[in-house]
Design a protein around this motif. Structure first.
Motif, PDB file in Angstrom:
ATOM      1  N   PRO A   1      52.512  36.806  82.564  1.00  0.00           N
ATOM      2  CA  PRO A   1      53.882  36.638  82.083  1.00  0.00           C
ATOM      3  C   PRO A   1      54.940  37.034  83.107  1.00  0.00           C
ATOM      4  O   PRO A   1      56.091  36.670  82.981  1.00  0.00           O
ATOM      5  CB  PRO A   1      53.969  37.551  80.850  1.00  0.00           C
TER       6      PRO A   1
ATOM      7  N   ASP B   1      67.501  35.513  77.593  1.00  0.00           N
ATOM      8  CA  ASP B   1      67.067  36.301  76.445  1.00  0.00           C
ATOM      9  C   ASP B   1      66.957  37.776  76.829  1.00  0.00           C
ATOM     10  O   ASP B   1      66.260  38.101  77.787  1.00  0.00           O
ATOM     11  CB  ASP B   1      65.706  35.786  75.957  1.00  0.00           C
TER      12      ASP B   1
ATOM     13  N   GLY C   1      56.810  27.252  78.440  1.00  0.00           N
ATOM     14  CA  GLY C   1      56.106  28.519  78.662  1.00  0.00           C
ATOM     15  C   GLY C   1      56.386  29.503  77.550  1.00  0.00           C
ATOM     16  O   GLY C   1      55.688  30.509  77.425  1.00  0.00           O
TER      17      GLY C   1
ATOM     18  N   ARG D   1      55.992  23.856  72.911  1.00  0.00           N
ATOM     19  CA  ARG D   1      54.735  23.220  73.313  1.00  0.00           C
ATOM     20  C   ARG D   1      55.028  21.781  73.693  1.00  0.00           C
ATOM     21  O   ARG D   1      55.785  21.113  73.005  1.00  0.00           O
ATOM     22  CB  ARG D   1      53.724  23.278  72.182  1.00  0.00           C
TER      23      ARG D   1
ATOM     24  N   ASN E   1      62.027  40.850  76.264  1.00  0.00           N
ATOM     25  CA  ASN E   1      61.031  40.471  77.273  1.00  0.00           C
ATOM     26  C   ASN E   1      60.003  39.475  76.753  1.00  0.00           C
ATOM     27  O   ASN E   1      59.308  38.842  77.528  1.00  0.00           O
ATOM     28  CB  ASN E   1      60.297  41.723  77.756  1.00  0.00           C
ATOM     29  N   TRP E   2      59.864  39.372  75.426  1.00  0.00           N
ATOM     30  CA  TRP E   2      58.768  38.560  74.882  1.00  0.00           C
ATOM     31  C   TRP E   2      59.155  37.131  74.541  1.00  0.00           C
ATOM     32  O   TRP E   2      58.377  36.430  73.920  1.00  0.00           O
ATOM     33  CB  TRP E   2      58.133  39.244  73.682  1.00  0.00           C
ATOM     34  N   TRP E   3      60.359  36.706  74.882  1.00  0.00           N
ATOM     35  CA  TRP E   3      60.735  35.297  74.707  1.00  0.00           C
ATOM     36  C   TRP E   3      61.254  34.754  76.028  1.00  0.00           C
ATOM     37  O   TRP E   3      61.784  35.507  76.838  1.00  0.00           O
ATOM     38  CB  TRP E   3      61.841  35.135  73.651  1.00  0.00           C
ATOM     39  N   ARG E   4      61.112  33.441  76.175  1.00  0.00           N
ATOM     40  CA  ARG E   4      61.692  32.785  77.356  1.00  0.00           C
ATOM     41  C   ARG E   4      62.723  31.774  76.886  1.00  0.00           C
ATOM     42  O   ARG E   4      62.369  30.613  76.601  1.00  0.00           O
ATOM     43  CB  ARG E   4      60.604  32.093  78.166  1.00  0.00           C
ATOM     44  N   THR E   5      63.934  32.238  76.728  1.00  0.00           N
ATOM     45  CA  THR E   5      65.015  31.334  76.328  1.00  0.00           C
ATOM     46  C   THR E   5      66.232  31.590  77.206  1.00  0.00           C
ATOM     47  O   THR E   5      66.374  32.676  77.776  1.00  0.00           O
ATOM     48  CB  THR E   5      65.426  31.533  74.859  1.00  0.00           C
TER      49      THR E   5
ATOM     50  N   PRO F   1      56.302  30.578  73.575  1.00  0.00           N
ATOM     51  CA  PRO F   1      55.405  30.178  72.464  1.00  0.00           C
ATOM     52  C   PRO F   1      56.009  29.117  71.541  1.00  0.00           C
ATOM     53  O   PRO F   1      55.277  28.408  70.869  1.00  0.00           O
ATOM     54  CB  PRO F   1      55.196  31.486  71.701  1.00  0.00           C
TER      55      PRO F   1
ATOM     56  N   PRO G   1      51.896  28.670  76.435  1.00  0.00           N
ATOM     57  CA  PRO G   1      52.267  29.835  77.248  1.00  0.00           C
ATOM     58  C   PRO G   1      51.023  30.575  77.705  1.00  0.00           C
ATOM     59  O   PRO G   1      49.973  30.491  77.060  1.00  0.00           O
ATOM     60  CB  PRO G   1      53.073  30.698  76.282  1.00  0.00           C
ATOM     61  N   THR G   2      51.120  31.280  78.797  1.00  0.00           N
ATOM     62  CA  THR G   2      50.008  32.095  79.238  1.00  0.00           C
ATOM     63  C   THR G   2      50.403  33.556  79.162  1.00  0.00           C
ATOM     64  O   THR G   2      51.502  33.916  79.559  1.00  0.00           O
ATOM     65  CB  THR G   2      49.546  31.725  80.665  1.00  0.00           C
ATOM     66  N   SER G   3      49.513  34.362  78.623  1.00  0.00           N
ATOM     67  CA  SER G   3      49.824  35.790  78.554  1.00  0.00           C
ATOM     68  C   SER G   3      49.200  36.536  79.722  1.00  0.00           C
ATOM     69  O   SER G   3      49.432  37.715  79.915  1.00  0.00           O
ATOM     70  CB  SER G   3      49.319  36.369  77.242  1.00  0.00           C
TER      71      SER G   3
ATOM     72  N   GLN H   1      71.095  27.379  72.508  1.00  0.00           N
ATOM     73  CA  GLN H   1      69.955  28.138  73.030  1.00  0.00           C
ATOM     74  C   GLN H   1      68.850  27.165  73.414  1.00  0.00           C
ATOM     75  O   GLN H   1      68.554  26.236  72.653  1.00  0.00           O
ATOM     76  CB  GLN H   1      69.457  29.110  71.967  1.00  0.00           C
TER      77      GLN H   1
ATOM     78  N   ARG I   1      70.679  30.532  77.410  1.00  0.00           N
ATOM     79  CA  ARG I   1      71.826  30.035  76.654  1.00  0.00           C
ATOM     80  C   ARG I   1      72.653  29.157  77.599  1.00  0.00           C
ATOM     81  O   ARG I   1      72.903  29.558  78.748  1.00  0.00           O
ATOM     82  CB  ARG I   1      72.644  31.234  76.173  1.00  0.00           C
TER      83      ARG I   1
END
Lengths: 268, 183
Positions: free
Chosen positions: A194, A120, A168, A173, A123-127, A170, A189-191, A163, A129
């Protein structure tokens, strides 16, 4: 102040943005796949370049090293065959006992290997491909794992690429249980960390849960997405939350999400 | 400037998004993915017209969102706003000065993620944001600032290679022509 052409351009862009954001989710997903399909030739070119480089690298490995590796692989293969034979006996016994108890049969997993081709850019997603899509039998919500444990689930499926939302994120789950105590909880997820994508939080544990660092966490099979028994990680530490109503634990994931290269998609 | 210039900018944006998604070395080392479309938008805003800015915002934003878990279109408006403001006030900016390019590039690289986050939160998504996001944001600002002058050099070179140069004024004057002949 802005001039008339600026207002016109701003109006066009706002209109386009609102129109796309307000599309029905299925249409938006289709449009997204269509736009991302523009990158398929580049992914293909990058993949073949990498393979060519690997082949060129393999050509210069000394024969002595290859023979040593072959010996090692043969030894490991013998050990695994022995283990597989033992497990086969156990599996037969399990099938027999399940039929005696009239329990439903366990269906063996069908796994499809896949290569991680992109991450991805936000920075705010964990994906990530992967290079498998509906053409290979992948469907939305297929669990994704590797030899170390659970990786995530498929969130969007294209014809040739999909994808995967990593554990981790959001949007991923996972219902899990602690192997020793059979205590149930949900991975969130933990903020707080990160930067370290291998640490997640395990919430909704009962306040009397008997926890200890190092206890293994596996999928519980609840929720209908992830099958039971896939290793997720182990407990690092824990503390009480919500005035002692619940316990929360930090989990170190068994899969290093920063170094993902090959994964397996569990097909339905 | 012509449509080829806009085409070159869009081609670079397309490749940039691909590189951001596939090259993970920087992310692995420092824990943050840098975002270079805002700095490219600064170059576009300072060197081209409104159609190029609009095209880059729409295409670049859609390309970036298509490879991300962002809802499609979320990055379009922030990119466009940055381009629009820079284009509107470019007469006041010392655009040939490298330092000015860096400062504006850094500001844009900080503003675009912030605006994107605001749009994202308005779509009821819950992105992974914490204190450490400040570190990621700082890195994006620094990288964007450093890359902006690079775009000016790169496109200067590409323009030299791919476009016709405008003809200089000729020194020929018909009234000063020496006429030779027998009569």
């Amino acid at each position: 102040m802005l001039r008339r052409p600026h207002y016109i351009a701003l109006g066009i862009v706002v209109l386009v943005t609102v129109a796309i954001l307000k599309l029905p989710s299925r249409t938006a997903a289709k449009l997204k796949l269509a736009v991302s399909a523009l990158y398929v030739p580049l992914f293909g070119a990058a993949g073949s370049t990498q393979k060519t480089a690997e082949r060129a690298g393999n050509a210069v490995v000394p024969r002595k090293e290859l023979v040593a590796q072959l010996d090692e692989v043969q030894r490991a293969n013998q050990q695994l065959r022995l283990r597989a034979a033992q497990l086969e006996t156990l599996a037969q016994e399990n099938i027999r006992l399940r039929s005696l108890l009239q329990l439903p049969k366990l269906v063996p997993w069908t796994l499809k290997p896949a290569q991680v081709v992109a991450r991805d850019p936000a920075n705010w997603w964990r994906t990530v491909r992967i290079d498998r899509g509906s053409r290979d039998g992948v469907v939305t919500n297929s669990p994704v794992l590797n030899i170390d444990g659970l990786v995530g689930r498929v969130s969007e499926v294209g014809l040739t690429h999909s994808q995967v939302v990593l554990v981790g994120d959001p949007n991923c789950r996972v219902s899990v249980l602690i192997e020793e105590t059979r205590e149930h909880g949900i991975i969130e997820p933990t903020s707080s960390t990160p930067l370290d994508s291998t640490i997640v939080e395990l919430g909704y544990l009962s306040r009397n849960a008997k926890l200890a660092p190092g206890q293994r966490v596996i999928t519980s099979g609840h929720g209908g997405i992830f099958p039971k028994g896939i290793v997720v990680g182990h407990i690092v530490d824990f503390h009480s939350v919500d005035f002692g109503l619940y316990t929360q634990a930090r989990i170190k994931l068994s899969v290093n999400m920063n170094a993902l290269e090959e994964v397996f998609v569990k097909l339905p | 400037m012509n449509s080829l210039h806009t085409g070159l900018i869009l081609a670079v944006a397309f490749l940039l998004v691909f590189i951001e998604a596939t090259v993970g070395g920087f992310r692995r080392v420092v824990g943050a993915q840098i975002e270079l479309l805002p700095s490219l938008m600064i170059y576009t805003g300072l060197s081209t017209g409104l159609p190029s800015i609009t095209l880059l915002a729409i295409c670049g934003g859609l390309w970036l969102d298509s490879l991300s878990a962002n809802p499609l279109g979320v990055t379009v408006l922030p990119l466009f706003i940055v381009g629009l403001v820079v284009q509107r006030y470019r007469g006041l900016i010392l655009r040939d000065q490298r330092f000015a390019q860096m400062v504006i590039g850094a500001c844009a690289s900080g503003a675009v993620p912030l605006m994107t986050l605001i749009v994202l939160l308005n779509t009821h998504r819950r992105p992974l944001v914490g204190w450490i996001s400040l570190w990621q944001w700082t890195l994006m600002i620094v990288a964007g600032g450093l890359m902006t002058p690079v775009w000016f050099r790169l496109f200067g070179w590409l323009t030299d290679k791919f476009m016709y140069r405008s003809l200089g004024e000729t020194s020929f004057r018909p009234d000063r022509e020496i006429k030779r002949g027998r009569d």
